[in-house]
Each structure stands twice: as structure tokens, then as C-alpha cells.
Write a protein that holds these residues in place. Sequence first.
Motif, PDB file in Angstrom:
ATOM      1  N   GLN A  43      -9.915   6.523  12.045  1.00 31.88           N
ATOM      2  CA  GLN A  43      -9.986   7.520  13.104  1.00 31.88           C
ATOM      3  C   GLN A  43     -11.381   8.131  13.206  1.00 31.88           C
ATOM      4  N   SER A  44     -11.995   8.426  12.062  1.00 33.17           N
ATOM      5  CA  SER A  44     -13.335   9.034  12.099  1.00 33.17           C
ATOM      6  C   SER A  44     -14.396   8.048  12.611  1.00 33.17           C
ATOM      7  N   LEU A  45     -14.183   6.752  12.404  1.00 32.10           N
ATOM      8  CA  LEU A  45     -15.148   5.754  12.853  1.00 32.10           C
ATOM      9  C   LEU A  45     -14.947   5.325  14.311  1.00 32.10           C
ATOM     10  N   ASN A  46     -13.720   5.444  14.838  1.00 32.64           N
ATOM     11  CA  ASN A  46     -13.400   4.856  16.139  1.00 32.64           C
ATOM     12  C   ASN A  46     -12.976   5.827  17.227  1.00 32.64           C
ATOM     13  N   THR A  47     -12.901   7.122  16.932  1.00 35.55           N
ATOM     14  CA  THR A  47     -12.466   8.073  17.953  1.00 35.55           C
ATOM     15  C   THR A  47     -13.422   9.253  18.062  1.00 35.55           C
ATOM     16  N   ILE A  48     -13.341   9.941  19.184  1.00 35.34           N
ATOM     17  CA  ILE A  48     -14.096  11.168  19.419  1.00 35.34           C
ATOM     18  C   ILE A  48     -13.084  12.259  19.719  1.00 35.34           C
ATOM     19  N   GLY A  78      -6.716   5.425   4.816  1.00 30.59           N
ATOM     20  CA  GLY A  78      -7.234   4.352   5.668  1.00 30.59           C
ATOM     21  C   GLY A  78      -7.218   4.731   7.136  1.00 30.59           C
ATOM     22  N   TYR A  79      -6.143   5.375   7.580  1.00 35.26           N
ATOM     23  CA  TYR A  79      -6.055   5.806   8.974  1.00 35.26           C
ATOM     24  C   TYR A  79      -7.103   6.869   9.272  1.00 35.26           C
ATOM     25  N   GLN A  80      -7.301   7.805   8.367  1.00 36.12           N
ATOM     26  CA  GLN A  80      -8.290   8.856   8.589  1.00 36.12           C
ATOM     27  C   GLN A  80      -9.708   8.283   8.676  1.00 36.12           C
ATOM     28  N   ILE A  81     -10.004   7.277   7.861  1.00 33.21           N
ATOM     29  CA  ILE A  81     -11.309   6.618   7.923  1.00 33.21           C
ATOM     30  C   ILE A  81     -11.460   5.884   9.252  1.00 33.21           C
ATOM     31  N   ALA A 121       0.839  -1.173   0.000  1.00 33.43           N
ATOM     32  CA  ALA A 121       0.000   0.000   0.000  1.00 33.43           C
ATOM     33  C   ALA A 121       0.887   1.240   0.000  1.00 33.43           C
ATOM     34  N   THR A 122       0.445   2.233  -0.664  1.00 34.47           N
ATOM     35  CA  THR A 122       1.221   3.466  -0.723  1.00 34.47           C
ATOM     36  C   THR A 122       0.937   4.311   0.522  1.00 34.47           C
ATOM     37  N   ILE A 123       1.733   5.319   0.685  1.00 37.21           N
ATOM     38  CA  ILE A 123       1.573   6.203   1.836  1.00 37.21           C
ATOM     39  C   ILE A 123       0.220   6.906   1.794  1.00 37.21           C
ATOM     40  N   GLN A 124      -0.231   7.301   0.594  1.00 37.06           N
ATOM     41  CA  GLN A 124      -1.525   7.982   0.485  1.00 37.06           C
ATOM     42  C   GLN A 124      -2.664   7.061   0.897  1.00 37.06           C
ATOM     43  N   GLU A 125      -2.619   5.796   0.456  1.00 36.42           N
ATOM     44  CA  GLU A 125      -3.666   4.844   0.825  1.00 36.42           C
ATOM     45  C   GLU A 125      -3.669   4.593   2.326  1.00 36.42           C
ATOM     46  N   ALA A 126      -2.486   4.470   2.914  1.00 35.59           N
ATOM     47  CA  ALA A 126      -2.385   4.256   4.358  1.00 35.59           C
ATOM     48  C   ALA A 126      -2.933   5.467   5.116  1.00 35.59           C
ATOM     49  N   SER A 127      -2.645   6.641   4.630  1.00 38.88           N
ATOM     50  CA  SER A 127      -3.126   7.865   5.270  1.00 38.88           C
ATOM     51  C   SER A 127      -4.644   7.960   5.205  1.00 38.88           C
TER      52      SER A 127
END
Length: 127
Positions: A14-19, A9-12, A1-7
Motif C-alpha cells: 500500500q505504501s509503495l503503490n497508493t497515494i 506485506g499489505y502495508q508495504i 503465511a501468518t496473518i501478521q506477515e500478510a498484514s
Amino acid sequence: ATIQEASVGYQIWQSLNTISGTCPNCGAPATVLKTNNDGFASPSLCLNCGAVLQANRDNTGIDNISGKNAIDDLSSQPMGGNSLFDIFTTTTTTTSSTSTGSDGRSKRRRETTIIDVDVEDDDKPFQ
């Protein structure tokens, strides 16, 4: 996976699992994991004041579960101790009788005697 895809994925994730919100103690920005379906919320630490934070039950805000009012507040008892790391240790308190009889002395000796044992297993000598 490229850095953009990883970034992305992390943002998605984070938005689903954190407040994100503010620390109820000091008002600094804070992010905590959401409470899961079982009602369990992982504690997080406020990097500004040291308070232990977690999401409230309905995932609409952040609660201070430590009771600390400042990073150097030692009068509060966060999760049963004076430090975040106290949750990893357990302490036991023994009480001794003040009777003057021989039973009281032997009980005191029995409760305060320290026994140090080294266990060696011949099957696993380098454990």
C-alpha cells in the motif's frame, strides 16, 4: 503465511503503490493507485461524493477526473456519460435523412430495422 506477515506485506504494498489524500471535490479522505511508468492511472471512486479520482501524473496528489461536483450531479459528463458505469457501455447514435423520396424511406427503414439472430454451434451446444 501468518496473518501478521500478510498484514505487513499489505502495508508495504500500500505504501509503495497508493497515494492517500483528500478528494479535491468534497475534502473526504481518499486513497488512489499511483500512476505507473506508462502514465496510466487506475480510476478510483470517492465514497463520499461519487467523483471519479486518480493520481496526477507525478504522483503528488489526487485529481477529480469526472467533473462531478456532488453525488447527484447529473449535469456533468464523467468520462463520456452520466454514471461511472457508463464507461463499460458504448452507445451509437444514428441519424436519419428527412428527405421524402423513396431513397430516404428505404435508408430510414434500413437504419431502423432490428435483426435478431441466434447462432447455434453444433460443436459446442452448451456454450
